[in-house]
Design a protein around this motif. Structure first.
Motif, short mmCIF file in Angstrom:
data_model
loop_
_atom_site.label_atom_id
_atom_site.label_comp_id
_atom_site.label_asym_id
_atom_site.label_seq_id
_atom_site.Cartn_x
_atom_site.Cartn_y
_atom_site.Cartn_z
N LEU A 223 0.83 -1.21 0.00
CA LEU A 223 0.00 0.00 0.00
C LEU A 223 0.86 1.26 0.00
CD1 LEU A 223 -2.80 1.29 0.20
CD2 LEU A 223 -2.65 1.07 2.68
N LEU A 224 1.92 1.26 0.80
CA LEU A 224 2.80 2.42 0.84
C LEU A 224 3.51 2.62 -0.50
CD1 LEU A 224 4.40 2.01 4.40
CD2 LEU A 224 2.65 3.64 3.68
N GLY A 226 2.36 1.76 -3.45
CA GLY A 226 1.38 2.27 -4.40
C GLY A 226 1.15 3.76 -4.24
N VAL A 227 1.08 4.21 -2.97
CA VAL A 227 0.89 5.65 -2.72
C VAL A 227 2.08 6.44 -3.25
CG1 VAL A 227 0.68 7.39 -0.92
CG2 VAL A 227 -0.63 5.27 -0.76
N VAL A 228 3.29 5.95 -3.03
CA VAL A 228 4.49 6.66 -3.51
C VAL A 228 4.52 6.70 -5.03
CG1 VAL A 228 7.01 6.54 -3.59
CG2 VAL A 228 5.80 6.10 -1.44
N MET A 230 1.93 6.63 -7.17
CA MET A 230 0.93 7.57 -7.66
C MET A 230 1.39 9.01 -7.47
SD MET A 230 -2.63 5.79 -6.39
CE MET A 230 -3.55 7.18 -7.04
N PHE A 231 2.05 9.30 -6.35
CA PHE A 231 2.53 10.66 -6.11
C PHE A 231 3.61 11.05 -7.13
CE2 PHE A 231 5.54 13.52 -3.98
CZ PHE A 231 4.70 14.58 -3.72
N CYS A 232 4.52 10.11 -7.43
CA CYS A 232 5.58 10.40 -8.41
C CYS A 232 4.99 10.61 -9.81
CB CYS A 232 6.59 9.27 -8.43
SG CYS A 232 7.54 9.11 -6.90
#
Length: 272
Positions: A223-224, A226-228, A230-232
């Motif tokens: 999950l972490l 995936g969040v990173v 999407m932010f990039c």
């Protein structure tokens, strides 16, 4: 014929007033009032012990304090005392502590004031039980007041141990000796005599603990990540948009206007 019955535990002076009549509805045919005075004799009632049965656990080599509770029933000041009805068979009773050798022992019909403890001292028998095994002793008492009214005898049971429990990691065997647990078993504390032996948990079950911990941890890591990611990606798209915007003076060229024919017909007065 009248019968007078006093309330429970009542005593002292009392009276009632009466008159005679052969026609209660005619006050002229009622006699004068008479008052009958009498005295209710005091009758003592047995006090109430706190419980019918008392259980105590003690070591054979040390004295134990036994505090028995009770209460008076009559509405008069009373002095309550415990009376020894039967003595213990494997120990001695005392009315005081600490220097028991210099204190007179309690025997049958001896008394101890209510609120004072009775001390029990186990004696060394000829056949001493092995370590941890218990033997039972008992004695009985009754609670009496200063009017010689006494309760029914109450039994006090004492479970006495000949010595302390086995130290860790030893356990008490059925023969009364301290032994280590077998190789296929493990020591578990918290038992009544210090500890016990329990079956060892099979090693095959340890993988389930690893899976239980690893799966949630892996999901959190994914999950972490995936969040990173999407932010990039959002930052890269924003950078490309900003780079394609023209700089300096900008001119807007309209090549067509939506619904232009309809607008010319509607607003014909507008200049071309």
């Amino acid at each position: 014929e009248l019968t007078y019955k006093p309330y429970p535990l009542m005593f002292g002076n009392d009276s009632f007033t009466f008159a005679l009549s052969d026609c209660p509805s005619d006050y002229l045919r009622i006699s004068s009032k008479y008052t009958y005075n009498f005295t209710i004799a005091f009758a003592s009632h047995p006090p109430l012990p706190g419980s019918d049965f008392v259980h105590v656990v003690a070591k054979q080599s040390s004295a134990v304090s036994i505090l028995l509770n009770g209460t008076a029933v009559d509405f008069v000041p009373e002095v309550l005392q415990w009376v020894i009805v039967s003595a213990p068979s494997s120990g001695v009773l005392y009315s005081n502590c600490c220097s028991l050798a210099s204190v007179e022992a309690l025997h049958v019909n001896h008394t101890v004031s209510l609120g004072s403890p009775i001390w029990y001292q186990g004696v060394q028998a000829s056949a001493v039980p092995r370590c941890g095994l218990q033997f039972t002793d008992s004695f009985s008492v009754k609670l009496c007041n200063n009017f010689q009214s006494c309760s029914e005898p109450r039994l006090v049971q004492i479970d006495s141990m000949s010595c302390s429990s086995c130290p860790r990691p030893y356990v008490l065997s059925t023969e009364g000796s301290c032994q280590l647990c077998p190789s296929d078993m493990m020591y578990e504390s918290g038992a009544a005599l210090g500890g016990r032996c329990v079956a060892v948990t099979a090693p095959a079950s340890s993988w389930w603990i690893v899976v239980t911990i690893a799966v949630p941890a892996g999901l959190v890591v994914l999950l972490l990540l995936g969040v990173v990611a999407m932010f990039c990606r959002f930052r890269a798209q924003r950078r490309r948009v900003l780079q394609s915007v023209p700089q300096g003076e900008v001119a807007f060229v309209f090549t067509d206007i939506q619904n232009s024919t309809h607008l010319w017909e509607t607003y014909a007065e507008m200049p071309d």
